[in-house]
Design a protein around this motif. Structure first.
Motif, PDB file in Angstrom:
ATOM      1  N   SER A 181     -22.543 -33.122   6.855  1.00 18.34           N
ATOM      2  CA  SER A 181     -22.700 -32.042   5.878  1.00 18.34           C
ATOM      3  C   SER A 181     -23.142 -30.748   6.540  1.00 18.34           C
ATOM      4  N   ASN A 182     -23.850 -30.827   7.664  1.00 21.73           N
ATOM      5  CA  ASN A 182     -24.295 -29.615   8.357  1.00 21.73           C
ATOM      6  C   ASN A 182     -23.116 -28.816   8.888  1.00 21.73           C
ATOM      7  N   VAL A 183     -22.106 -29.521   9.406  1.00 27.75           N
ATOM      8  CA  VAL A 183     -20.896 -28.851   9.888  1.00 27.75           C
ATOM      9  C   VAL A 183     -20.162 -28.194   8.726  1.00 27.75           C
ATOM     10  N   VAL A 184     -19.995 -28.936   7.636  1.00 29.25           N
ATOM     11  CA  VAL A 184     -19.267 -28.411   6.482  1.00 29.25           C
ATOM     12  C   VAL A 184     -20.000 -27.208   5.891  1.00 29.25           C
ATOM     13  N   GLU A 343     -27.363 -21.001  -0.837  1.00 28.98           N
ATOM     14  CA  GLU A 343     -28.162 -22.201  -1.089  1.00 28.98           C
ATOM     15  C   GLU A 343     -27.432 -23.159  -2.020  1.00 28.98           C
ATOM     16  N   ARG A 344     -26.712 -22.626  -2.982  1.00 27.32           N
ATOM     17  CA  ARG A 344     -25.933 -23.485  -3.880  1.00 27.32           C
ATOM     18  C   ARG A 344     -24.896 -24.278  -3.090  1.00 27.32           C
ATOM     19  N   ARG A 345     -24.240 -23.600  -2.177  1.00 27.80           N
ATOM     20  CA  ARG A 345     -23.227 -24.286  -1.372  1.00 27.80           C
ATOM     21  C   ARG A 345     -23.855 -25.372  -0.515  1.00 27.80           C
ATOM     22  N   ALA A 346     -24.984 -25.064   0.102  1.00 27.79           N
ATOM     23  CA  ALA A 346     -25.652 -26.057   0.944  1.00 27.79           C
ATOM     24  C   ALA A 346     -26.077 -27.274   0.133  1.00 27.79           C
ATOM     25  N   LEU A 390     -13.343 -28.473   0.883  1.00 24.17           N
ATOM     26  CA  LEU A 390     -14.250 -27.594   0.150  1.00 24.17           C
ATOM     27  C   LEU A 390     -14.829 -26.517   1.066  1.00 24.17           C
ATOM     28  N   GLY A 391     -15.217 -26.919   2.274  1.00 26.72           N
ATOM     29  CA  GLY A 391     -15.773 -25.965   3.226  1.00 26.72           C
ATOM     30  C   GLY A 391     -14.780 -24.871   3.582  1.00 26.72           C
ATOM     31  N   TYR A 396     -13.430 -18.693   2.782  1.00 21.29           N
ATOM     32  CA  TYR A 396     -12.680 -17.483   2.458  1.00 21.29           C
ATOM     33  C   TYR A 396     -13.176 -16.824   1.178  1.00 21.29           C
ATOM     34  N   ILE A 397     -14.309 -17.290   0.662  1.00 22.63           N
ATOM     35  CA  ILE A 397     -14.944 -16.665  -0.502  1.00 22.63           C
ATOM     36  C   ILE A 397     -16.320 -16.183  -0.060  1.00 22.63           C
TER      37      ILE A 397
END
Length: 412
Positions: A181-184, A343-346, A390-391, A396-397
């Protein structure tokens, strides 16, 4: 108040670089083992507390040719698992040498992965970061151990999975966040420091929470020995991490030589785990393929459709729904909590991506049916494909402009 800047760069020399300017101090803690060496050099991620000063980050070191090769090789994790799964279908005996030594071989493999993670961790720096941002970290950890277990139990009931598969899906959902998950999160322009600390905290908390939640949710299907699950988690997860952290301090020069190879060793070992478990169950699925092909003179598409409509298709769909729920509900929960976009993405990615290797080891060690480990083995492929997709979409956003310099701030 003095400014504080945290720049996370994995697999660098374990020697800390301290630069003082007035009251300024920069820390460079290391990231868990699945982060390729040069990714953060391409995209520096900082957590900043701003005041009157705005210090510039240290210039990133230029990656060597070996670092580039190891980074590229480690980033192909989904490809390794997919190819291994195809090999397991065509020739299951390829992994028999590893399967026959299970579950001991599975436990040792996961221990090696966690040891590599421990070699790259500075526990002191992680504690400091936790003290600075407790709300977002605690929120993410609570989301991890509520959203996924609830989703696992509900999805198992909704699809009417067999007892073994239901227990396996619940066990997978109760595992901590995966280091991939850290990479993504980095690819998705998310809050990488938050992702790192969440991974470590949920992994350490798995000693208690994974056995407890598994017993609570799966105990209605079969008896679950929470004490033995807890002991196994302690042995194959926490002990190797602490050992790796100790070796980092006791033998810094040796660890410096080993660290660049840690990501590739970890992803190859994880791929071997997932493919070995899948090969155990492939004979059963091959019989379904034969029955489907002999039932009529149907086209290859109809044969594939018949196979996917059976038990294998149900497992794939269940695992897909589990991770989709983690990504989607995790993001919505973080939005409701008032956190920033990064933070939401993480949090979304951390909640949606599980430590499937731990699920494989616990299922193989404590449950008699090999089918219990199948959801975790399938997750290794499905989860990484979903997470990577997803990543790339989020890459691109761009987050809001006012968040670029406030990656680590939290709505306290």
């Amino acid at each position: 108040m003095a400014s504080i800047s945290l720049q996370f760069t994995p697999f660098i020399s374990p020697l800390q670089h301290h630069h003082r300017r007035r009251n300024l101090r920069l820390h460079r803690p290391k990231i868990p083992c699945l982060l390729p060496p040069n990714l953060p050099r391409l995209l520096a991620v900082r957590s900043v507390q701003r005041n009157n000063e705005d210090p510039s980050p240290l210039p990133p070191a230029k990656p060597s040719g070996l670092d580039d090769f190891l980074s590229t090789a480690a980033s192909l994790y989904p490809l390794y698992v997919t190819v291994g799964g195809v090999v397991a279908c065509l020739k299951p005996s390829t992994f028999s040498w590893f399967v026959e030594r299970g579950p001991t071989s599975y436990s040792l493999a996961l221990g090696l992965i966690m040891l590599a993670m421990g070699l790259t961790l500075e526990l002191k720096d992680l504690v400091n970061l936790f003290m600075q941002r407790p709300l977002s970290i605690l929120f993410g950890c609570v989301a991890q151990y509520t959203i996924m277990p609830a989703a696992g139990a509900l999805i198992g009931k909704f699809f009417g999975l067999s007892t073994s598969l239901s227990v396996g899906l619940i066990l997978l959902s109760c595992c901590p966040g995966g280091t991939a998950s850290n990479v993504v999160t980095l690819i998705a322009q998310g809050d990488v420091p938050l992702s790192i600390v969440m991974t470590v905290c949920t992994t350490l908390g798995a000693v208690i929470l994974t056995p407890f939640l598994t017993k609570l949710l799966a105990g209605a299907y079969i008896p679950v020995d929470a004490a033995k699950l807890s002991l196994s988690t302690l042995q194959v997860v926490v002990a190797p991490i602490l050992l790796g952290s100790y070796l980092q301090k006791a033998f810094p020069q040796l660890v410096k030589l080993v660290i660049p190879f840690a990501p590739l060793v970890a992803v190859l070992t994880s791929s071997l785990l997932a493919c070995s478990v899948f090969s155990e169950n492939v004979v059963r699925f091959k019989s379904s393929m034969v029955n489907a092909s002999l039932a009529s003179d149907a086209s290859p598409w109809m044969v594939i459709r018949s196979i996917l409509s059976g038990e294998l298709g149900t497992v794939i769909l269940s695992v897909f729904c589990l991770h989709f729920a983690g990504f989607f509900v995790g993001y919505i929960a973080a939005s409701i909590g008032g956190f920033r976009e990064r933070e939401r993405r993480a949090i979304s990615i951390e909640v949606g991506m599980q430590n499937s290797s731990l699920g494989v080891v616990l299922a193989s060690s404590h449950f008699s049916s090999a089918m219990v480990a199948l959801p975790a083995a399938m997750s290794a492929v499905i989860m990484n494909i979903m997470g990577s997709t997803l990543g790339l979409c989020w890459r691109y956003i761009e987050p809001a402009a006012d968040e670029v310099e406030a990656t680590g701030s939290v709505a306290n």
